[in-house]
Design an enzyme around this catalytic site. Structure first.
Site, short mmCIF file in Angstrom:
data_model
loop_
_atom_site.label_atom_id
_atom_site.label_comp_id
_atom_site.label_asym_id
_atom_site.label_seq_id
_atom_site.Cartn_x
_atom_site.Cartn_y
_atom_site.Cartn_z
N ASP A 78 -29.16 -41.89 10.58
CA ASP A 78 -28.52 -42.73 9.57
C ASP A 78 -27.44 -43.62 10.17
O ASP A 78 -27.19 -44.73 9.69
CB ASP A 78 -27.92 -41.86 8.47
CG ASP A 78 -28.97 -41.44 7.45
OD1 ASP A 78 -30.14 -41.29 7.84
OD2 ASP A 78 -28.62 -41.26 6.28
N CYS A 119 -30.83 -33.72 11.63
CA CYS A 119 -30.10 -34.81 11.00
C CYS A 119 -30.48 -35.01 9.54
O CYS A 119 -31.31 -34.32 8.99
CB CYS A 119 -30.26 -36.08 11.82
SG CYS A 119 -29.31 -35.99 13.37
N ASP A 120 -29.84 -36.01 8.93
CA ASP A 120 -29.64 -36.09 7.49
C ASP A 120 -30.88 -35.83 6.62
O ASP A 120 -30.85 -35.00 5.72
CB ASP A 120 -29.07 -37.45 7.12
CG ASP A 120 -27.66 -37.65 7.64
OD1 ASP A 120 -27.27 -36.93 8.58
OD2 ASP A 120 -26.96 -38.52 7.13
N LYS A 121 -31.94 -36.60 6.81
CA LYS A 121 -33.09 -36.49 5.91
C LYS A 121 -34.15 -35.55 6.44
O LYS A 121 -35.07 -35.18 5.70
CB LYS A 121 -33.70 -37.88 5.67
CG LYS A 121 -32.71 -38.94 5.23
CD LYS A 121 -31.87 -38.49 4.05
CE LYS A 121 -30.77 -39.48 3.71
NZ LYS A 121 -29.73 -39.60 4.75
N CYS A 193 -23.35 -35.28 13.83
CA CYS A 193 -21.97 -35.80 13.77
C CYS A 193 -20.99 -34.71 13.34
O CYS A 193 -21.29 -33.90 12.47
CB CYS A 193 -21.91 -36.99 12.83
SG CYS A 193 -23.02 -38.32 13.31
N GLU A 441 -27.32 -46.01 2.12
CA GLU A 441 -25.95 -45.48 2.19
C GLU A 441 -24.96 -46.62 2.33
O GLU A 441 -25.19 -47.58 3.07
CB GLU A 441 -25.80 -44.54 3.39
CG GLU A 441 -26.40 -43.18 3.17
CD GLU A 441 -26.06 -42.20 4.28
OE1 GLU A 441 -26.32 -41.01 4.09
OE2 GLU A 441 -25.53 -42.62 5.32
N SER A 467 -22.62 -42.14 2.58
CA SER A 467 -22.68 -41.25 3.74
C SER A 467 -21.83 -40.02 3.48
O SER A 467 -20.87 -40.06 2.71
CB SER A 467 -22.16 -41.99 4.97
OG SER A 467 -21.84 -41.09 6.00
#
Length: 553
Positions: A78, A119-121, A193, A441, A467
């Site tokens: 992202d 990670c995010d998704k 992150c 985002e 985010s």
């Protein structure tokens, strides 16, 4: 076993021949076939360390008595896709990932899966697949990055330091040298992150749900512990196959409530609302959006995590991790089964102590309410979401003047050009699941507001999302979205907008009659993207208040 479909009987001679073509010995043919769904890529710091974890998972599977096969799953960062066309693709990849895992597991009749993600998704996509398939699965999240190090002991966070640094530089607050230091030091190596952004929040919630082993959610990417967890997960999946323990026996309504409470107690990413709703849908669990707000009012925030607070994932891990949060929440937590074999409360009880400087007790919370609030009003009749843990006391109630933009790009240009002033409410619309498409985002606009010193004088509302690194008075997930005819599309420049987070209210101060007149004049815009995957996605994706899932209806 499921794999008997491709390994047993005369009719499966061709299937066995193909399997032997991969190098599979006859002696291994009757063992549980375990798929290792790996999202390794060297495009993303959160995933570059996965080659090592793959080896440890593979060793664990074979030690446990199974036979493993790798297959690849895509991953999108992202951060790298932020602020340009690439961000349209981020959320839609969640659906692609779930579909790809389902497709490979079903096509090859795998007995169980180890889902290697970070990670995010990618993590929610993997969990959606696990719930949909309901075959034995275990998740391994690759772990958070260490905080960056600067002069005089300064710690850098990728999201808050680099994105906000751009606006601070533009405003003349920092110089070229400090901007360069941020860029060089913010990402010291592998891992997701460093703060409580979406990837790390989802890793924590995966562990809370019982779908990964203890400490998997917080153990650093560089740690030996992470490798031991990977090995143990490989061993454990073989046991899960033999015992036929499947995700839907773990992903109960009570488990989702536990995950929401941990999310609220830590002040996690607002993206988790979308993802938990989507995972619950796949698991057949009814989980209305209002559940988050009901639990928020009775679950205090117990930690002050970056981006809005001082602590990083490395601090949370040492302080007690997920088990520490469960322990501090005490009787607010349901006692649920986990894939490890121990129950939620047994895991919490096994922890000897908690660092209460990081994870506060219920008697001394950081804030009285949990980190996420759900708002309603004539702008958002089906709901909107705010990460209230990142909002200053001054901005919990705010009345301002609407300044409307029909895309993130136009809003960013106005902010960086000095058009947005204190007292404004920035309205960014046509960025929802359908309208974006992809529900981009809005980290760049929110970071710009903070970097320009407007975080305590300007609010931002959108049918897009934010985010996990967002802080400030930023309200997202507005439903219905503008592209579906939602009221956010009827707001005009100069309208007065009233935000009242304690009252859970978001309103535009014009009459119903005026809104009706505007609706009569409203014309749906042309789709921004008319071909390819995103065009198909826009036709089948649902509203944010149902998790932005795709359906066959």
């Amino acid at each position: 076993m499921r794999s008997d479909t491709i390994t047993q009987g005369l009719e499966r001679t061709p299937h066995r021949a193909l399997l032997k073509g991969t190098g599979l010995p006859q002696s291994e043919m009757g063992k549980p076939f375990i798929g290792i769904a790996t999202s390794f890529t060297d495009l993303i710091p959160g995933h570059v360390g996965m080659r090592d974890l793959e080896r440890f998972i593979e060793k664990g599977v074979h030690t446990g008595g199974g036979y493993s096969f790798f297959f690849g799953i895509p991953g999108v960062c992202d951060g790298i896709s932020m602020g340009h066309k690439g961000m349209h693709y981020s959320l839609p990849t969640r659906e692609l990932i779930a579909d790809m895992v389902e497709s490979v597991a079903e096509a090859h009749r795998l007995d169980g899966l180890v889902l290697l993600t970070n990670c995010d998704k990618i993590t929610p996509g993997m969990l959606m697949a696990a719930a949909r398939l309901d075959i034995p699965c275990i998740v391994v999240t690759a772990g958070p990055m260490m905080s960056g190090r600067g002069d005089a002991g300064r710690k850098y966070s990728f999201v808050t330091d680099t994105f906000e640094a751009m606006a601070r530089y533009k405003a003349g607050v920092i110089d070229d040298a400090e901007l360069a230091r941020c860029e060089e030091n913010a990402c010291p190596g592998m891992g997701s992150c460093q703060g409580l952004f979406t990837a790390n929040t989802m890793a924590i919630l995966t562990e809370t749900l019982g779908m990964s082993l203890p400490r998997c959610g917080t153990a650093l990417a560089v740690s030996a512990l992470k490798r031991r967890i990977a090995f143990a997960s490989g061993e454990r999946i073989v046991d899960l196959v033999r015992q036929n323990i499947t995700p839907r026996s773990i992903l109960t309504r009570e488990a989702f409530e536990n995950a929401i409470r941990v999310d609220l107690a830590l002040g996690g990413s607002s993206n988790t609302v979308l993802h938990l709703l989507a995972i619950a849908h796949e698991a057949g669990v009814e989980l209305p959006l209002e559940t988050f707000d009901i639990l928020a009012k009775e679950t205090p925030q117990l930690a002050s995590m970056n981006p809005a607070g001082e602590h990083f994932m490395e601090d949370l891990d040492v302080a007690g991790g997920v088990a520490g949060v469960l322990k501090q929440l005490g009787d607010k937590i349901h006692d649920c089964p986990t894939l490890m074999g121990l129950s939620t409360k047994e895991i919490a009880a096994s922890l000897k102590g908690v660092d209460e400087e990081v994870i506060h007790p219920l008697s001394n919370p950081v804030k009285k309410e949990g980190g996420i609030a759900v708002l309603f009003g004539n702008i958002c009749p089906k709901g909107a979401v705010v990460k209230q843990s990142g909002v200053s006391d001054k901005m919990m109630k705010f009345t301002g003047t609407a300044r409307c933009f029909d895309s993130e790009d136009k809003a960013m240009a106005a902010m960086m050009g000095g058009v947005v002033k204190g007292g404004d409410v920035v309205v960014i619309r046509y960025e929802g699941p359908k309208g974006g498409p992809g529900m981009r985002e809005m980290l760049a606009p929110t970071a710009a507001l903070m970097g320009l010193g407007l975080g305590d004088s300007v609010a931002l509302i959108t049918d897009g999302r934010f985010s996990g690194g967002t802080r400030g008075p930023c309200i997202g997930h507005i439903a219905p979205e503008a592209a579906a005819g939602g009221p956010i599309g009827l707001i005009e420049d100069g309208d007065t907008i009233e935000l009242d987070i304690p009252a859970r209210s978001l309103k535009v101060m014009v009459s119903d009659e005026v809104l009706a007149e505007r609706r009569a004049r409203w014309v749906a815009p042309e789709p921004k993207i008319k071909k390819g995957w995103l065009a198909r996605y826009a036709k089948v994706v649902t509203s944010a208040h149902t998790g932005a899932i795709t359906t066959a209806e």
